[in-house]
Scaffold this motif. Structure first.
Motif, PDB file in Angstrom:
ATOM      1  N   ALA A 153       0.894  -1.047  -0.041  1.00 17.28           N
ATOM      2  CA  ALA A 153      -0.006   0.234  -0.022  1.00 17.28           C
ATOM      3  C   ALA A 153       0.965   1.107   0.010  1.00 17.28           C
ATOM      4  CB  ALA A 153      -0.772  -0.083   0.987  1.00 17.28           C
ATOM      5  N   ARG A 154       0.463   2.021  -0.899  1.00 23.40           N
ATOM      6  CA  ARG A 154       1.443   3.337  -1.006  1.00 23.40           C
ATOM      7  C   ARG A 154       0.728   4.413   0.019  1.00 23.40           C
ATOM      8  NH1 ARG A 154       1.210   6.737  -5.915  1.00 23.40           N
ATOM      9  NH2 ARG A 154       3.075   7.626  -4.632  1.00 23.40           N
ATOM     10  N   PRO A 155       1.510   5.321   0.743  1.00 20.46           N
ATOM     11  CA  PRO A 155       0.838   6.268   1.507  1.00 20.46           C
ATOM     12  C   PRO A 155       0.000   7.080   0.734  1.00 20.46           C
ATOM     13  CG  PRO A 155       3.281   6.191   1.934  1.00 20.46           C
ATOM     14  CD  PRO A 155       3.013   5.447   0.491  1.00 20.46           C
ATOM     15  N   THR A 198       5.797  11.697  -3.071  1.00 18.31           N
ATOM     16  CA  THR A 198       4.989  12.773  -3.501  1.00 18.31           C
ATOM     17  C   THR A 198       4.745  12.538  -5.103  1.00 18.31           C
ATOM     18  OG1 THR A 198       5.680  14.148  -1.644  1.00 18.31           O
ATOM     19  CG2 THR A 198       4.724  15.267  -3.840  1.00 18.31           C
ATOM     20  N   ASP A 199       3.407  12.708  -5.503  1.00 17.29           N
ATOM     21  CA  ASP A 199       3.110  12.652  -7.004  1.00 17.29           C
ATOM     22  C   ASP A 199       2.921  14.031  -7.639  1.00 17.29           C
ATOM     23  OD1 ASP A 199       2.818   9.848  -6.900  1.00 17.29           O
ATOM     24  OD2 ASP A 199       1.027   9.653  -6.093  1.00 17.29           O
ATOM     25  N   SER A 200       2.567  14.912  -6.736  1.00 10.56           N
ATOM     26  CA  SER A 200       2.135  16.239  -7.383  1.00 10.56           C
ATOM     27  C   SER A 200       2.609  17.248  -6.468  1.00 10.56           C
ATOM     28  CB  SER A 200       0.803  16.514  -7.496  1.00 10.56           C
ATOM     29  OG  SER A 200       0.215  17.339  -7.895  1.00 10.56           O
ATOM     30  N   VAL A 201       3.456  18.116  -6.976  1.00  9.74           N
ATOM     31  CA  VAL A 201       3.973  19.616  -6.133  1.00  9.74           C
ATOM     32  C   VAL A 201       3.354  20.607  -6.699  1.00  9.74           C
ATOM     33  CG1 VAL A 201       5.990  20.744  -5.484  1.00  9.74           C
ATOM     34  CG2 VAL A 201       6.100  18.277  -5.618  1.00  9.74           C
ATOM     35  N   VAL A 202       2.560  21.645  -6.094  1.00  8.98           N
ATOM     36  CA  VAL A 202       1.836  22.640  -6.766  1.00  8.98           C
ATOM     37  C   VAL A 202       2.372  23.687  -6.110  1.00  8.98           C
ATOM     38  CG1 VAL A 202      -0.325  23.403  -7.167  1.00  8.98           C
ATOM     39  CG2 VAL A 202       0.012  21.147  -6.520  1.00  8.98           C
ATOM     40  N   VAL A 203       2.651  24.779  -6.998  1.00  7.66           N
ATOM     41  CA  VAL A 203       3.182  26.224  -6.847  1.00  7.66           C
ATOM     42  C   VAL A 203       2.042  27.341  -7.028  1.00  7.66           C
ATOM     43  CG1 VAL A 203       4.677  27.768  -7.280  1.00  7.66           C
ATOM     44  CG2 VAL A 203       5.662  25.782  -6.619  1.00  7.66           C
ATOM     45  N   TYR A 204       1.889  28.298  -6.198  1.00 12.38           N
ATOM     46  CA  TYR A 204       0.810  29.181  -6.483  1.00 12.38           C
ATOM     47  C   TYR A 204       1.795  30.589  -6.327  1.00 12.38           C
ATOM     48  CZ  TYR A 204      -2.026  25.284  -5.242  1.00 12.38           C
ATOM     49  OH  TYR A 204      -2.888  24.181  -4.958  1.00 12.38           O
ATOM     50  N   SER A 205       1.646  31.337  -7.536  1.00 11.94           N
ATOM     51  CA  SER A 205       2.430  32.495  -7.267  1.00 11.94           C
ATOM     52  C   SER A 205       2.129  33.220  -8.848  1.00 11.94           C
ATOM     53  CB  SER A 205       3.919  32.490  -7.243  1.00 11.94           C
ATOM     54  OG  SER A 205       4.534  33.791  -7.266  1.00 11.94           O
ATOM     55  N   VAL A 206       2.209  34.783  -8.737  1.00 10.56           N
ATOM     56  CA  VAL A 206       2.119  35.311  -9.802  1.00 10.56           C
ATOM     57  C   VAL A 206       3.484  36.186 -10.364  1.00 10.56           C
ATOM     58  CG1 VAL A 206      -0.209  35.698  -9.784  1.00 10.56           C
ATOM     59  CG2 VAL A 206       1.340  37.398  -8.708  1.00 10.56           C
ATOM     60  N   GLN A 207       4.445  35.592  -9.632  1.00 10.19           N
ATOM     61  CA  GLN A 207       5.726  36.129  -9.455  1.00 10.19           C
ATOM     62  C   GLN A 207       6.660  35.726 -10.886  1.00 10.19           C
ATOM     63  OE1 GLN A 207       6.293  39.255  -7.817  1.00 10.19           O
ATOM     64  NE2 GLN A 207       4.198  38.564  -7.115  1.00 10.19           N
ATOM     65  N   ASN A 211       1.245  19.818  -1.759  1.00  8.18           N
ATOM     66  CA  ASN A 211       1.537  18.732  -2.366  1.00  8.18           C
ATOM     67  C   ASN A 211       0.844  17.596  -1.746  1.00  8.18           C
ATOM     68  OD1 ASN A 211       3.325  17.021  -0.643  1.00  8.18           O
ATOM     69  ND2 ASN A 211       4.132  19.103   0.025  1.00  8.18           N
ATOM     70  N   ARG A 212       0.710  16.325  -2.548  1.00 11.17           N
ATOM     71  CA  ARG A 212      -0.055  15.334  -2.407  1.00 11.17           C
ATOM     72  C   ARG A 212       0.564  14.171  -3.006  1.00 11.17           C
ATOM     73  NH1 ARG A 212      -3.016  18.730  -5.687  1.00 11.17           N
ATOM     74  NH2 ARG A 212      -3.512  17.873  -7.684  1.00 11.17           N
ATOM     75  N   GLY A 213       0.276  12.826  -2.496  1.00 12.52           N
ATOM     76  CA  GLY A 213       0.721  11.529  -3.140  1.00 12.52           C
ATOM     77  C   GLY A 213      -0.503  10.521  -2.952  1.00 12.52           C
ATOM     78  N   GLY A 214      -0.160   9.445  -3.768  1.00 13.50           N
ATOM     79  CA  GLY A 214      -1.106   8.286  -3.419  1.00 13.50           C
ATOM     80  C   GLY A 214      -2.733   8.593  -3.353  1.00 13.50           C
ATOM     81  N   VAL A 215      -3.092   9.768  -3.898  1.00 10.47           N
ATOM     82  CA  VAL A 215      -4.587   9.752  -4.211  1.00 10.47           C
ATOM     83  C   VAL A 215      -5.304   9.436  -5.213  1.00 10.47           C
ATOM     84  CG1 VAL A 215      -4.210  11.948  -2.505  1.00 10.47           C
ATOM     85  CG2 VAL A 215      -4.245  12.282  -4.915  1.00 10.47           C
ATOM     86  N   VAL A 216      -6.510   9.180  -5.475  1.00 10.82           N
ATOM     87  CA  VAL A 216      -7.405   8.902  -6.629  1.00 10.82           C
ATOM     88  C   VAL A 216      -7.799  10.028  -6.844  1.00 10.82           C
ATOM     89  CG1 VAL A 216      -9.069   7.451  -7.673  1.00 10.82           C
ATOM     90  CG2 VAL A 216      -7.600   6.434  -5.961  1.00 10.82           C
ATOM     91  N   GLU A 217      -7.754  10.692  -8.345  1.00 15.85           N
ATOM     92  CA  GLU A 217      -8.312  11.757  -8.711  1.00 15.85           C
ATOM     93  C   GLU A 217      -9.478  11.505  -9.459  1.00 15.85           C
ATOM     94  OE1 GLU A 217      -7.075  14.927  -8.480  1.00 15.85           O
ATOM     95  OE2 GLU A 217      -4.958  14.503  -7.847  1.00 15.85           O
ATOM     96  N   GLN A 218     -10.726  12.435  -9.095  1.00 13.68           N
ATOM     97  CA  GLN A 218     -12.001  12.365  -9.948  1.00 13.68           C
ATOM     98  C   GLN A 218     -12.197  13.621 -10.131  1.00 13.68           C
ATOM     99  OE1 GLN A 218     -15.084  10.022  -7.825  1.00 13.68           O
ATOM    100  NE2 GLN A 218     -15.089  11.652  -6.228  1.00 13.68           N
ATOM    101  N   ARG A 219     -13.296  13.938 -11.150  1.00 15.69           N
ATOM    102  CA  ARG A 219     -14.042  15.202 -11.540  1.00 15.69           C
ATOM    103  C   ARG A 219     -15.418  14.911 -11.345  1.00 15.69           C
ATOM    104  NH1 ARG A 219     -12.116  18.098 -16.649  1.00 15.69           N
ATOM    105  NH2 ARG A 219     -12.379  19.587 -15.527  1.00 15.69           N
TER     106      ARG A 219
END
Length: 265
Positions: free
Chosen positions: A148-150, A207-216, A256-264
């Motif tokens: 099992a992945r974290p 970690t599967d997804s690293v997310v950055v938020y900036s307008v610089q 950031n996040r990891g090992g999650v299932v994505e849905q829309r």
């Protein structure tokens, strides 16, 4: 600092501040589903959607573990506090807060460039489901060799020297322009990301997804400061949102996040 169990929630959380926890990790029997809303939805109506999704999944309100919001513009420090009071009421009315007021739910709240439809919106939310039957698929989700992945979500953190000190004086670099203060701001955020990962017993390699938020102009800081710190996660790239942190004066935020299932939906 140690992580804390969310009773009946299927996860543990890293303690944070009253508006949100610092991050969440599903227990061995659960994993996290991240649900992104297709349509722009005011956050109050979005919580009704959360209720409906949890009911359909036969999950309790306590299974809600992370929320992602989009605000029209950055708040003042005082305005951020006022919004947080309303937000906590929405959680408390669902029995999610602990008896002592501790908030187990992680959160990211940013102001996208160009604004929103006029009020804070619900962008996405995450909740736990049994690992043996995610989304009713009937199949377990694991990792290499069946291990099992974290499954985790780390809350957004902006460029504050102390994430619990919501005052202008805590902003890293103060009023110094981004060109001079960018590396120090990003380093402070990375320090916080790594501390939160450590509390939950995971790391950049998970970690599967690293997310950055900036307008610089973040290219130089990404190369000099961010990417060298990410280790294996750097190979998976960085997702950049052209968005501001939720408080005036902050210039850089990450989650950031990891090992999650994505849905829309």
């Amino acid at each position: 600092m140690s992580s804390v169990e969310q009773p009946n929630g299927g996860y543990r959380f890293a303690p944070g501040i009253p508006p949100y926890s610092a991050g969440v990790l599903a227990d061995d029997d659960h994993l996290i589903i991240r649900t992104t809303l297709i349509r722009q939805t005011p956050w109050t109506a979005g919580f009704e959607t959360i209720d409906q999704v949890l009911t359909s999944a036969d999950r309790p309100s306590a299974a809600l573990c992370a929320v992602e919001l989009r605000c029209p513009t950055p708040h003042s420090f005082g305005g951020f506090g006022s919004f947080n009071d309303r937000y906590r009421e929405a959680l408390d009315s669902r029995g999610i807060l602990h008896a002592d007021g501790t908030n187990p739910v992680a959160r990211t709240n940013v102001a996208p460039h160009g604004g929103t439809a006029g009020e804070t919106e619900l962008h996405a939310f995450s909740y736990t489901v049994p690992r043996s039957n995610p989304l009713g698929s009937g199949g377990a989700v694991g990792g290499a060799g069946g291990a099992a992945r974290p499954s985790f979500v780390i809350a957004g953190a902006g460029d504050l020297a102390d994430q619990s000190d919501l005052r202008p004086e805590a902003i890293v670099g103060g009023a110094t322009p981004w060109a001079e203060s960018g590396p120090a701001r990003a380093a402070a955020v990375l320090d916080e990301m790594e501390a939160r990962l450590g509390i939950l017993g995971v790391g950049w390699s998970d970690t599967d997804s690293v997310v950055v938020y900036s307008v610089q102009e973040i290219g130089g800081v990404m190369e000099s400061t961010v990417l060298p710190r990410l280790g294996p996660a750097a190979r998976r790239g960085v997702h950049w949102y052209h968005a501001r942190p939720p408080i005036e004066g902050l210039l850089f935020e990450m989650d950031n996040r990891g090992g999650v299932v994505e849905q829309r939906i």
